[in-house]
Scaffold this motif. Structure first.
Motif, short mmCIF file in Angstrom:
data_model
loop_
_atom_site.label_atom_id
_atom_site.label_comp_id
_atom_site.label_asym_id
_atom_site.label_seq_id
_atom_site.Cartn_x
_atom_site.Cartn_y
_atom_site.Cartn_z
N ALA A 168 1.55 0.12 -4.62
CA ALA A 168 0.56 -0.50 -5.49
C ALA A 168 -0.33 0.55 -6.16
CB ALA A 168 -0.31 -1.46 -4.69
N SER A 169 -0.72 0.27 -7.38
CA SER A 169 -1.72 1.08 -8.07
C SER A 169 -3.10 0.65 -7.56
CB SER A 169 -1.62 0.88 -9.58
OG SER A 169 -1.78 -0.50 -9.89
N PRO A 170 -4.15 1.45 -7.84
CA PRO A 170 -5.49 1.08 -7.33
C PRO A 170 -5.94 -0.31 -7.76
CG PRO A 170 -5.47 3.34 -8.13
CD PRO A 170 -4.15 2.76 -8.50
N VAL A 171 -5.52 -0.75 -8.94
CA VAL A 171 -5.88 -2.10 -9.41
C VAL A 171 -4.60 -2.88 -9.69
CG1 VAL A 171 -7.08 -3.45 -11.17
CG2 VAL A 171 -8.03 -1.24 -10.45
N THR A 222 14.44 -10.76 -12.60
CA THR A 222 14.26 -9.36 -12.97
C THR A 222 13.54 -8.61 -11.86
OG1 THR A 222 14.22 -9.92 -15.31
CG2 THR A 222 13.21 -7.83 -14.68
N ARG A 223 14.08 -7.44 -11.48
CA ARG A 223 13.65 -6.78 -10.25
C ARG A 223 12.38 -5.94 -10.38
NH1 ARG A 223 15.75 -5.39 -5.34
NH2 ARG A 223 15.19 -3.34 -4.52
N LEU A 224 12.27 -5.12 -11.41
CA LEU A 224 11.13 -4.21 -11.52
C LEU A 224 9.89 -4.94 -12.03
CD1 LEU A 224 12.82 -1.02 -13.03
CD2 LEU A 224 12.15 -1.44 -10.65
N PRO A 225 8.73 -4.75 -11.37
CA PRO A 225 7.51 -5.43 -11.82
C PRO A 225 7.18 -5.19 -13.29
CG PRO A 225 7.16 -4.48 -9.66
CD PRO A 225 8.50 -3.99 -10.12
N LYS A 226 7.38 -3.97 -13.78
CA LYS A 226 7.04 -3.68 -15.18
C LYS A 226 7.93 -4.47 -16.13
CE LYS A 226 9.90 0.53 -15.67
NZ LYS A 226 10.82 -0.04 -16.68
N ASP A 227 9.18 -4.68 -15.75
CA ASP A 227 10.07 -5.49 -16.59
C ASP A 227 9.75 -6.97 -16.46
OD1 ASP A 227 11.42 -3.22 -17.44
OD2 ASP A 227 12.94 -3.35 -15.88
N VAL A 240 0.84 -1.19 0.00
CA VAL A 240 0.00 0.00 0.00
C VAL A 240 0.88 1.24 0.00
CG1 VAL A 240 -1.72 1.32 1.30
CG2 VAL A 240 -1.91 -1.18 1.15
N ARG A 241 1.96 1.19 0.80
CA ARG A 241 2.89 2.31 0.88
C ARG A 241 4.26 1.77 1.27
NH1 ARG A 241 0.98 6.89 4.78
NH2 ARG A 241 1.68 5.44 6.41
N LYS A 242 5.30 2.32 0.68
CA LYS A 242 6.67 1.90 0.99
C LYS A 242 7.09 2.47 2.34
CE LYS A 242 10.91 0.41 -0.44
NZ LYS A 242 11.25 -0.92 -0.93
N CYS A 243 7.55 1.60 3.24
CA CYS A 243 7.98 2.06 4.57
C CYS A 243 9.38 2.68 4.48
CB CYS A 243 7.99 0.90 5.56
SG CYS A 243 6.34 0.23 5.88
N PRO A 244 9.69 3.69 5.30
CA PRO A 244 10.97 4.39 5.18
C PRO A 244 12.20 3.58 5.56
CG PRO A 244 9.74 5.18 7.10
CD PRO A 244 8.81 4.29 6.32
#
Length: 401
Positions: free
Chosen positions: A52-55, A306-311, A39-43
């Motif tokens: 996360a995006s809404p969907v 591969t690290r990034l979700p989009k990749d 939901v949110r990245k902790c510091p």
């Protein structure tokens, strides 16, 4: 990427070692599944997690996870999975329907052990009673709940989205959903935390009667908000007092320490993590997941995805970002950085069984560690002393070639 190690003799600890032998038996096999959204990245968080995006792309990601697993199957043919761990990120953001399709797809590809342990990480802010009942019906039989603290001021300092009441309710909801085996994650050494603050959190956790408590000190890691904007943390003397008093409190209530930051009721250590710490094998699927697989010929290969979700979700890109075959002179450190985290260590015979190298290849560095008071003088076990547990990095440095 490196080639497989050759069979020629290598120098370890200043003496010629034997070539690596074929492994007599392969270690237990586990599966790690990484779901990278929060939901949110902790510091303080340096894990591979992303807001996360809404969907969420649940269907696409499950498809990718199964395709990723398909590419690893050739290396584990004929083996069964002893444990599965859904880590993140926050895996409990995914629906039971998505996780059910994933588990069904995994079981169609690799047999499950009859007593398989399946753990799901969850945060109190993502708890929904109906969802967790559904998770339990899927065969998920262990939860790991990220509490970190029950105190509102500390939760806000850590960037957490839940409050103390939600944290308390989450444990009750887990039990009501049918989970008789669950872990609570709790931090200490928090910004401006006193000894009494830390013990208050620990008492509250114990009162909820989890079967397992992961209790670990907040550390400032590179590439985090806290690293760049460090909060005021307790003085070393306070941290030491917290550690000593907390360990005594956990022991008093039947939580035996079996690893640097892991405490369990009798018979309830995390089997997935025990496999990891005893140099077992694990497939890693998902964005940024790591794996380690042994082969009968003695090769031991670490992989990372591969690290990034989009990749990871891009069909034009490979799931696997790299792999490395461990060579002989890396093996002592690789084995011991896991095994020596266990308070009881491991039986000595596990080293040749899991690495293909003779126990004698450790002898020189082991004697040095024993003479320094960092390793126990016990031929049948490889184990750190209490002092060695406190100075584990110093102990491990002795096994770097």
């Amino acid at each position: 990427m490196t080639d497989s190690p050759s069979a020629s003799s290598l120098i370890i600890g200043g003496a010629a070692s034997s070539p690596r032998a074929p492994l007599p038996t392969l270690p237990p096999l586990a599966l790690y599944i990484h779901i990278p959204w929060c939901v949110r990245k902790c510091p303080y968080c340096d894990f591979n997690s992303h807001t996360a995006s809404p969907v969420l792309p649940e269907q696409e990601y499950v498809d990718a996870l199964l395709a990723d697993l398909d590419q690893d199957l050739h290396a584990v043919y004929g083996r069964e999975i002893s444990s599965i761990f859904f880590g993140g990120g926050t895996p409990s953001l995914f629906s039971a329907e998505a996780l059910g399709r994933l588990l069904k797809g995994v079981e169609q590809r690799i047999p499950f052990a009859h007593d398989i342990e399946i753990t799901l990480e969850a945060n109190p802010g993502t708890f929904e009673q109906e969802k967790f009942v559904a998770y339990r019906k899927l065969g998920i039989n262990r939860l790991s709940i990220g509490i970190q603290s029950f105190q509102q001021q500390k939760l806000e300092a850590l960037g957490r989205i839940h409050n103390g009441d939600e944290a308390v309710r989450a444990a009750g909801m887990a039990r009501q959903a049918g989970f008789d085996n669950f872990n609570l994650d709790l931090m200490h050494g928090l910004p401006d935390q006193s000894l009494e603050d830390a013990l208050s959190d620990l008492r509250q956790a114990i009162e909820l009667k989890p079967t397992h408590i992961s209790w670990y000190q907040l550390t400032l890691e590179p590439n985090t908000v806290f690293w760049n904007q460090p909060p005021v943390l307790p003085e070393d003397d306070t941290l030491w007092d917290i550690q000593e008093a907390g360990q005594a409190l956990l022991a008093e209530h039947g939580y035996a320490q079996y690893e640097v930051s892991a405490y369990a009721q009798p018979g309830r250590p995390a089997r997935h993590n025990l496999n990891y710490w005893s140099f077992g094998d694990f497939i890693g699927i998902g964005a940024g997941a790591h794996g380690k697989l042994s082969h009968p010929d003695g090769r031991i290969v670490r992989t990372w995805k591969t690290r990034l979700p989009k990749d990871y979700l891009n069909p034009a890109k490979s799931f696997q970002a790299g792999e490395k075959a461990l060579n002989n002179d890396e093996m002592p450190f690789e084995f011991l950085m896991n095994a020596l985290r266990l308070t009881a260590g491991v039986e000595s015979h596990l080293y040749p069984e899991r690495t293909g190298l003779p126990l004698e290849s450790l002898a020189e560095h082991r004697r040095e560690a024993e003479q320094s008071g960092l390793m126990q003088v016990e031929p049948s076990r490889l184990a750190a002393t209490e002092r060695g547990q406190l100075f584990l990095n110093d102990l491990l440095q002795k096994f770097l070639s």
